[in-house]
Design a protein around this motif. Structure first.
Motif, PDB file in Angstrom:
ATOM      1  N   UNK A 152      -3.618  -7.953   1.637  1.00 37.99           N
ATOM      2  CA  UNK A 152      -4.151  -8.810   0.571  1.00 37.99           C
ATOM      3  C   UNK A 152      -5.556  -9.304   0.949  1.00 37.99           C
ATOM      4  N   UNK A 153      -5.693  -9.726   2.214  1.00 35.40           N
ATOM      5  CA  UNK A 153      -7.000 -10.199   2.688  1.00 35.40           C
ATOM      6  C   UNK A 153      -8.034  -9.075   2.643  1.00 35.40           C
ATOM      7  N   UNK A 154      -7.583  -7.859   2.946  1.00 34.71           N
ATOM      8  CA  UNK A 154      -8.491  -6.714   2.896  1.00 34.71           C
ATOM      9  C   UNK A 154      -9.036  -6.524   1.482  1.00 34.71           C
ATOM     10  N   UNK A 155      -8.149  -6.575   0.486  1.00 32.72           N
ATOM     11  CA  UNK A 155      -8.590  -6.422  -0.908  1.00 32.72           C
ATOM     12  C   UNK A 155      -9.535  -7.539  -1.316  1.00 32.72           C
ATOM     13  N   UNK A 196       4.083  -0.352 -11.152  1.00 29.36           N
ATOM     14  CA  UNK A 196       3.742  -1.190 -12.298  1.00 29.36           C
ATOM     15  C   UNK A 196       3.553  -2.661 -11.931  1.00 29.36           C
ATOM     16  N   UNK A 197       4.136  -3.089 -10.820  1.00 27.10           N
ATOM     17  CA  UNK A 197       4.071  -4.524 -10.497  1.00 27.10           C
ATOM     18  C   UNK A 197       3.299  -4.817  -9.206  1.00 27.10           C
ATOM     19  N   UNK A 198       2.732  -3.790  -8.593  1.00 24.81           N
ATOM     20  CA  UNK A 198       1.942  -4.021  -7.380  1.00 24.81           C
ATOM     21  C   UNK A 198       0.472  -3.713  -7.633  1.00 24.81           C
ATOM     22  N   UNK A 199      -0.389  -4.437  -6.915  1.00 26.99           N
ATOM     23  CA  UNK A 199      -1.826  -4.253  -7.062  1.00 26.99           C
ATOM     24  C   UNK A 199      -2.336  -3.157  -6.142  1.00 26.99           C
ATOM     25  N   UNK A 200      -3.665  -3.016  -6.081  1.00 28.87           N
ATOM     26  CA  UNK A 200      -4.267  -1.993  -5.227  1.00 28.87           C
ATOM     27  C   UNK A 200      -3.979  -2.229  -3.752  1.00 28.87           C
ATOM     28  N   UNK A 201      -3.643  -3.472  -3.409  1.00 27.45           N
ATOM     29  CA  UNK A 201      -3.331  -3.791  -2.010  1.00 27.45           C
ATOM     30  C   UNK A 201      -1.942  -3.317  -1.628  1.00 27.45           C
ATOM     31  N   UNK A 202      -1.142  -2.906  -2.628  1.00 34.79           N
ATOM     32  CA  UNK A 202       0.218  -2.450  -2.341  1.00 34.79           C
ATOM     33  C   UNK A 202       1.233  -3.576  -2.347  1.00 34.79           C
TER      34      UNK A 202
END
Length: 290
Positions: A152-155, A196-202
């Motif tokens: 998350x911090x990376x994104x 569908x429910x996760x962002x680019x950070x996974x």
């Protein structure tokens, strides 16, 4: 009566936490840059909240004083640091490869006074980077800190665009991450499909949090699937529920073979409500994205 203390709020990143500082007798305007002492060393930040008084108990002590409003020389030094950070990033990549370490370098930061050079990285597990630190310290002749961060911090640091087509929330306006859970997705009636429910950070999308309070309220007043209700046509079981519109589909017990009726929640009385639960199989299947 609570004692009031004058403070300003300072950010060190465009989308970061706001920290309180004593303005040290100065009237400092919003967006001005200031030099302050932090736990990391001397830093240059920008004012996100101008002079105001707040109750003393709201302050995280010690409240440090602003050293000065940033001068032209200070701002020039900030720009020089940014150029050095790019060189440090390139050199560190080379050294990571030379040491054969399984880590992904994300960002590099100098403190304003160059007393510390911080390298942020992600990795699947723990990394023994002691030799790398020695190598970097010999190269840059300053204190070196390697900090492992989450995806998350990376994104947040790198930025990008979400599936909605807009820039990441975390890199545009979210100062701090909020807890997000699989239960939120289920309560909002979303497909528990990781894509569908996760962002680019996974990880679960931060935006699941935005409407959760509204869904929690609506779910309190809306019978859930499995609930027993009384309707003008008799007692029945809710087979489908839409908390947003309030529409229900209810299978009437006395007409077991008939199609469910469609009715609004205002027209029914709850005899026994059901619960929305995430079962163990769902938790296991989605544990990597929570």
């Amino acid at each position: 009566m609570s004692k009031m203390v004058e403070i300003i709020g300072v950010r060190f990143k465009d989308v970061g936490k706001v920290y309180c500082f004593d303005p040290n007798g100065m009237k400092i305007e919003k967006a001005q840059k200031v030099i302050v002492e932090t736990a990391r060393g001397i830093e240059c930040g920008f004012v996100a909240m101008d002079n105001r008084e707040i109750p003393e108990e709201q302050i995280v002590k010690p409240l440090k004083k602003v050293i000065r409003i940033a001068t032209e020389a200070d701002l020039k030094r900030v720009e020089e640091n940014k150029k050095k950070e790019k060189d440090a990033f390139r050199i560190c990549l080379t050294k990571i490869a030379a040491h054969g370490l399984q880590m992904k370098l994300v960002d590099v930061e100098y403190t304003f006074d160059q007393s510390k050079l911080m390298f942020y990285f992600t990795a699947d597990g723990r990394v023994d980077f002691r030799e790398l630190v020695k190598d970097l310290a010999a190269q840059f002749k300053t204190r070196i800190e390697l900090r492992q961060i989450g995806v998350r911090d990376e994104s947040k640091m790198l930025g990008g665009f979400g599936i909605c087509g807009r820039p990441f929330c975390c890199s545009t306006f979210l100062g701090e991450f909020q807890p997000v859970s699989i239960k939120m997705a289920k309560e909002q009636g979303l497909s528990l499909n990781p894509a569908k429910i996760s962002g680019n950070c996974g990880r679960l999308m931060c935006c699941l949090k935005y409407e959760q309070n509204a869904y929690e309220y609506l779910l309190k007043i809306t019978p859930k699937p499995g609930a027993i209700v009384t309707t003008p046509d008799g007692k029945g079981t809710v087979v489908e529920s839409n908390p947003i519109t309030g529409r229900l589909k209810v299978s009437i017990h006395s007409r077991a073979n008939a199609a469910p009726i469609t009715i609004h929640r205002k027209s029914v009385k709850i005899v026994k409500d059901a619960h929305i639960r995430v079962d163990k199989a769902e938790i296991e299947a989605l544990k990597d994205i929570e």
